[in-house]
Design an enzyme around this catalytic site. Structure first.
Site, PDB file in Angstrom:
ATOM      1  N   GLU A   1       3.041  15.373 -76.569  1.00 14.21           N
ATOM      2  CA  GLU A   1       2.074  16.195 -75.389  1.00 14.21           C
ATOM      3  C   GLU A   1       1.809  17.419 -75.971  1.00 14.21           C
ATOM      4  O   GLU A   1       2.767  18.455 -75.912  1.00 14.21           O
ATOM      5  CB  GLU A   1       2.859  16.116 -73.867  1.00 14.21           C
ATOM      6  CG  GLU A   1       1.958  17.067 -73.124  1.00 14.21           C
ATOM      7  CD  GLU A   1       2.602  17.640 -71.954  1.00 14.21           C
ATOM      8  OE1 GLU A   1       1.796  17.960 -70.784  1.00 14.21           O
ATOM      9  OE2 GLU A   1       3.711  17.810 -72.033  1.00 14.21           O
TER      10      GLU A   1
ATOM     11  N   ASP B   1       7.484  15.085 -73.732  1.00 13.34           N
ATOM     12  CA  ASP B   1       6.944  15.877 -72.819  1.00 13.34           C
ATOM     13  C   ASP B   1       7.030  17.441 -73.470  1.00 13.34           C
ATOM     14  O   ASP B   1       8.211  17.694 -74.104  1.00 13.34           O
ATOM     15  CB  ASP B   1       7.491  16.030 -71.426  1.00 13.34           C
ATOM     16  CG  ASP B   1       7.137  16.990 -70.508  1.00 13.34           C
ATOM     17  OD1 ASP B   1       5.922  16.822 -69.973  1.00 13.34           O
ATOM     18  OD2 ASP B   1       7.825  17.748 -70.162  1.00 13.34           O
TER      19      ASP B   1
ATOM     20  N   ASP C   1      -1.234  16.240 -64.521  1.00 14.59           N
ATOM     21  CA  ASP C   1      -1.398  17.703 -64.535  1.00 14.59           C
ATOM     22  C   ASP C   1      -2.834  18.454 -64.525  1.00 14.59           C
ATOM     23  O   ASP C   1      -2.679  19.552 -64.572  1.00 14.59           O
ATOM     24  CB  ASP C   1      -0.898  18.081 -65.964  1.00 14.59           C
ATOM     25  CG  ASP C   1       0.710  18.012 -66.095  1.00 14.59           C
ATOM     26  OD1 ASP C   1       1.493  18.191 -65.058  1.00 14.59           O
ATOM     27  OD2 ASP C   1       1.342  17.670 -67.027  1.00 14.59           O
TER      28      ASP C   1
END
Length: 566
Positions: free
Chosen positions: A352, A323, A419
């Site tokens: 990410e 992340d 997201d």
């Protein structure tokens, strides 16, 4: 003689990179339509023997043609010089000093030595991979699940809010492994499962404890075991950029300020800690509940490396999705990779990064990235309608060749995540366009990643509405079967999963996106008609898949087909 050429190449990633200990892949960019042929002269830096290879034109962007060659050598020391033959049959060299005209004396590029850590470990399994992302609280509440006393669960079909819990569990996911296997996916990625006060769990309180709302260590081990029985892998989410403010180290500095032994684990300005507004760095902009970790600190690194090792050793997971990976120390990611690969060489590490991820894809940090630029390129055409088909093809090619080949193949090609707004919502619920996007996704280089429920056509605006409870009453069974057939086809034809990809740019002026996947003697073609008129296809072709009701001699507007020639 005047210089008519524009050419560029740098002798490092992504324009020069090793495929193994003795093979170098080189990419050369030349002004569009300027070159008739391109060759490369290469050899060992200390050896007088010279080898020659032709570069193939593999793609193009808005202003350049893209050429590539694979250079085998008996050592890992390379020097090489390009020769460009123009359309006017003029010969130019291109090396470290730029353009010249003397093959024997112009300065070559140097790739000094291929180091062992510069090429990827064993990830041969990724060519067949199809990933499925699950938001655990919203996937499935297993039979017999007990309602937690301290949390009120929302109705499964209710509109999600930033604070609502739906009660999905690890056992619930395990109960649906047969569903996932039927769909054809073989990699499952879970957003965070560790102890946290939120439904999304990106604010972790304890990295060594599964959130009891989701289950136990035994539940995770059972899930992994069942997935492995189905030849499926499990990827967990590593949130190392920030913690919860309830994390033990942050609570210690709240109590003891600069006297805390954990003071340097965070970025605090002034003492004591203040939370409204925060006087410390956070994830995002002043999100006080997510203080940012100082991952450059040696003790923080040791702690997080222990986290990564723990879940591979105790639960046999198959990799990590990282992340906010672009905001974490590069040196830590190098150490993290070494540690994880030493435990499980085939473990997958995905970062990410929403933008150009080249700095992390040199073979020493991530295997691949979440391919948001690929998604942005497609949405610019399908949703924003701000590109022509020619521009769409050029941008797809740009990102196809942006990274080393191994990184491109390991990256997750996604249409939506937790997201982003649901892809069908962005398409104004146009299922025909969603089918074309799935067609491209399942036939492109890289790992297709499906966000849970998109195979049913779930809808929802951005967070939190894109995180609704999984729809199990089959609102669009035809779409599910469509995606399932595409996945099966990808697995049946090796060219669709492991083949090279070449776009036929010559057809884009007719609003046709056509590309082919090739491996060995097998070539599979994909044609999509974005125009207003029917487009003829070879009469002797064999249709493998079509978005039309039945195969015809032509391809109707806004339809696609996968086909081969006998």
């Amino acid at each position: 003689m005047n210089n008519p050429l524009w050419a560029r190449h740098d002798p490092w990633i992504p324009e020069a990179y090793p495929l193994n200990a003795h093979t170098l892949r080189v990419t050369l960019y030349i002004g569009k339509n300027a070159a008739k042929a391109v060759r490369v002269y290469y050899g060992d830096r200390y050896d007088k023997r010279i080898y020659r290879a032709a570069l193939a034109k593999v793609g193009q962007n808005a202003s350049e043609d893209i050429f590539q060659a694979t250079l085998p050598l008996h050592t890992g020391r390379f020097q090489y010089l390009f020769e460009i033959i123009t359309k006017e049959l003029q010969s130019w060299t291109f090396g470290a000093d730029g353009l010249g005209q003397d093959v024997d004396h112009d300065e070559p590029f140097q790739y000094a030595y291929i180091q062992p850590g510069e090429w990827s470990s064993d990830l041969s399994w990724i060519n067949q991979a199809v990933c499925y992302q699950i938001f655990p609280d919203r996937f499935f509440r297993h039979r017999g699940a007990r309602r937690p006393r301290h949390v009120t669960l929302s109705s499964w079909s209710s509109e999600p809010t930033p604070t609502s819990f739906f009660g999905g569990t690890l056992k619930g996911i395990e109960e649906k492994v047969d569903y996932l296997a039927d769909l054809g996916v073989n990699v499952v990625y879970l957003t965070p499962i560790f102890l946290s006060p939120s439904n999304h769990r990106y604010d972790i309180v304890d990295y060594f404890r599964i959130d009891p709302l989701l289950g136990t260590m035994a539940d995770l081990q059972s899930l992994v075991h069942k997935l492995h029985q189905h030849d499926m892998k499990l990827i967990l989410d590593a949130v190392f950029n920030h913690t919860s403010r309830e994390f033990f180290a942050f609570q210690d500095i709240v109590r003891n300020a600069s006297r805390s032994p954990f003071w340097d684990w965070y970025f605090v300005e002034g003492s004591p800690v203040q939370e409204d507004p925060p006087n410390y760095e956070t994830f995002g902009t002043h999100i006080a509940t997510m203080p940012k970790l100082n991952v450059s600190h040696p003790e923080v690194q040791r702690y997080l490396l222990n986290v990564g090792r723990y879940w591979i050793e105790h639960a046999d997971i198959d990799g990590w999705r990282l992340d906010v990976a672009n905001e974490v120390d590069h040196d830590f990611w190098r150490r993290f990779r070494q540690e994880m690969k030493s435990l499980k060489p085939g473990a997958l590490i995905i970062g990410e990064v929403w933008h150009d991820a080249t700095p992390w894809l040199s073979g020493d940090q991530f295997d691949g990235t979440m391919n948001y630029p690929w998604r942005h390129t497609l949405l610019d055409y399908f949703v924003e309608q701000r590109r022509s088909v020619s521009e769409l093809a050029q941008h797809l090619d740009r990102w196809q060749w942006k990274y080393p080949d191994n990184a491109t193949r390991a990256s997750w090609n996604l249409l939506g995540t937790h997201d982003t707004p649901r892809i069908l919502t962005l398409l104004k619920e146009d299922l025909s366009r969603l089918k074309l996007l799935f067609l491209i996704q399942m036939t492109w280089r890289g790992i297709p990643m499906i966000y849970y429920g998109d195979e049913w056509g779930m809808t929802g605006e951005g967070d939190p509405l894109c995180r609704g409870g999984m729809t199990w009453d089959a609102p669009n069974p035809d779409l599910f079967e469509f995606v399932k057939r595409l996945i099966l086809l990808r697995q049946q034809y090796r060219a669709l999963s492991a083949g090279d990809l070449h776009i036929h740019h010559e057809w884009t002026a007719h609003d046709i996106l056509e590309y082919e996947r090739t491996t060995g003697s097998q070539t599979v073609r994909i044609t999509i008609n974005f125009g207003q008129k029917a487009w003829g296809l070879p009469s002797n072709r064999q249709t493998l898949f079509s978005t039309m009701d039945q195969a015809r001699p032509y391809l109707a507007p806004w339809h696609g087909e996968i086909w081969i020639l006998p």
